[in-house]
Design an enzyme around this catalytic site. Structure first.
Site, mmCIF file in Angstrom:
data_model
loop_
_atom_site.group_PDB
_atom_site.id
_atom_site.type_symbol
_atom_site.label_atom_id
_atom_site.label_comp_id
_atom_site.label_asym_id
_atom_site.label_seq_id
_atom_site.Cartn_x
_atom_site.Cartn_y
_atom_site.Cartn_z
ATOM 1 N N SER A 185 0.845 -1.183 0.000
ATOM 2 C CA SER A 185 0.000 0.000 0.000
ATOM 3 C C SER A 185 0.883 1.237 0.000
ATOM 4 O O SER A 185 2.048 1.179 0.425
ATOM 5 C CB SER A 185 -0.898 0.018 1.244
ATOM 6 O OG SER A 185 -1.556 1.263 1.399
ATOM 7 N N TYR A 196 -2.718 -0.201 10.350
ATOM 8 C CA TYR A 196 -2.585 -0.562 8.938
ATOM 9 C C TYR A 196 -1.223 -0.142 8.388
ATOM 10 O O TYR A 196 -0.500 -0.947 7.796
ATOM 11 C CB TYR A 196 -3.703 0.100 8.143
ATOM 12 C CG TYR A 196 -3.709 -0.226 6.665
ATOM 13 C CD1 TYR A 196 -4.135 -1.472 6.223
ATOM 14 C CD2 TYR A 196 -3.300 0.706 5.724
ATOM 15 C CE1 TYR A 196 -4.154 -1.781 4.865
ATOM 16 C CE2 TYR A 196 -3.317 0.419 4.370
ATOM 17 C CZ TYR A 196 -3.745 -0.823 3.947
ATOM 18 O OH TYR A 196 -3.754 -1.125 2.605
#
Length: 397
Positions: A271, A284
């Site tokens: 990501s 995250y």
């Protein structure tokens, strides 16, 4: 010696001999349980055999006498000197147990000597680098995973759709036809991941491309977030990548013992949050930063086994369920957590994030697939984290 150890070596011998990806499927009962959704041991009439059907059985009469080995370590060399018909069958005898396999290619791949054949094909079309290859996509039933599955199928690959959502994976596999197979797996559970590796070995012998895509987001500030949410995010986004690499990497390594010139790939779908911090989303971002550390470390370790390990760091896939799910999507989570100051609606949250991207849109499946093709085609790169963010995150020295 189990099927999960033998099948990849047999497939590796074919890779070394012909220089094109093959499907290697057991033809008789072996001393290991598979639970394959494809039932690779099922008898199929030879009239129905097709190069598009990896399960179609070649007549057993074409199998040569078993290649006998005194020790498992001798198997790669024995197979290097063996008669390996393609398409056709081969038998090996290890520790008194005979294992029979059929071998075939997908589509119209032409077997030619030397591993450079695949590289030559890739020059004509970027997507051709995955044609005929065997891939697994974790978290492949929805979101980016499903986009990647579609892209690989369209490019001529055989794809395992591996997902905790077994029904969703099965439905997508049924939609895509003979080039796809569903595997129900919990990537955070080692026994489940090990069973996935065994199922792959029992169905196609091995594989060429691992895309570790499964991931979750649990947004929340560090002062309020529950430990359970933090731990779950770490288990799925970080620890699971270790487990997937451990067990599927063993297949790739075993395959390499018989095909030292054949390169394979492990790609983590990371990501942009693995490259820069994320406000009120530390669980995250931390798991994704850690994932890049694993990518770099695994790349150093697995290079001796002919495995390249890289990461793709996409920007936001706004149209997928991760962001747009009306109940659990990130737009809703970020609205509730107050991550976007002043936002009172989901549309305002979306507009806020789109404004951050120089190209003024979210990332798409096609954007990620171009990165996949590049990584597979690029034989001289490993341990990298490739941004695909529309310019939102730019590399700096």
């Amino acid at each position: 010696m189990s099927l999960v150890e033998i099948a990849p070596v047999v497939r590796g011998a074919y890779l070394a001999r012909y220089g094109v990806p093959v499907l290697v499927t057991p033809l008789a009962e072996v001393p290991t349980q598979s639970a394959s959704t494809l039932d690779p041991l099922a008898e199929v009439p030879t009239e129905s055999a097709s190069t598009l059907d990896p399960l179609a059985e070649v007549p057993t009469e074409s199998a040569s006498k078993p290649q006998k080995v005194s020790t498992p370590a001798d198997l790669p060399q024995v197979l290097a000197d063996a008669d390996l018909p393609l398409p056709g069958t081969v038998a090996v005898e290890v520790d008194g147990q005979t294992y029979r396999f059929s071998a075939r290619t997908l589509g119209d791949l032409t077997p030619l000597p030397g591993a450079r054949t695949a590289e030559a094909r890739s020059a004509a079309s970027r997507s051709a680098v995955v044609a005929g290859k065997v891939a697994v996509v974790t978290g492949g039933a929805q979101g980016f995973g499903a986009e990647i599955v579609h892209g690989l199928i369209d490019s001529g690959a055989f794809v395992y759709i591996a997902d905790l959502n077994g029904d969703g994976a099965a439905a997508l596999a049924a939609e895509l036809g003979d080039r796809a197979a569903a595997i129900t797996v919990n990537v955070a559970d080692e026994a489940s991941v090990a069973a996935m590796a065994e199922q792959i070995a029992a169905t196609t012998g091995g594989l060429d491309l691992v895309i570790s895509n499964a991931g979750i987001v649990r947004a929340g500030g560090v002062l309020e977030q529950e430990l359970s949410a933090f731990a779950l995010t770490t288990d799925i986004n970080y620890t699971a990548f270790f487990l997937v690499t451990k067990h599927l990497g063993r297949l790739l390594a075993a395959q390499h013992t018989a095909a030292p010139g054949w390169m394979s790939d492990i790609i983590q779908i990371n990501s942009k949050s693995g490259l820069v911090g994320s406000n009120k989303n530390g669980a995250y971002a931390g798991s994704k930063f850690g994932g890049i550390g694993l990518v770099q470390s695994f790349a150093l370790e697995l290079v001796e086994h002919g495995v390249k390990v890289n990461a793709i760091c996409p920007g936001n896939f706004y149209d997928g369920p991760l962001w747009s799910d009306p109940d659990k999507g990130l737009f809703v989570q970020y609205l509730r957590s107050g991550k976007v100051p002043g936002a009172t609606t989901v549309d305002e949250v979306r507009e806020f994030y789109e404004a951050k991207v120089p190209l003024r849109r979210g990332t798409t499946g096609a954007d990620v697939m171009r990165a996949v093709y590049y990584i597979v085609e690029q034989a001289y790169e490993t341990g990298q984290a490739l941004p695909v963010t529309g310019g939102q995150v730019m590399l700096s020295s």
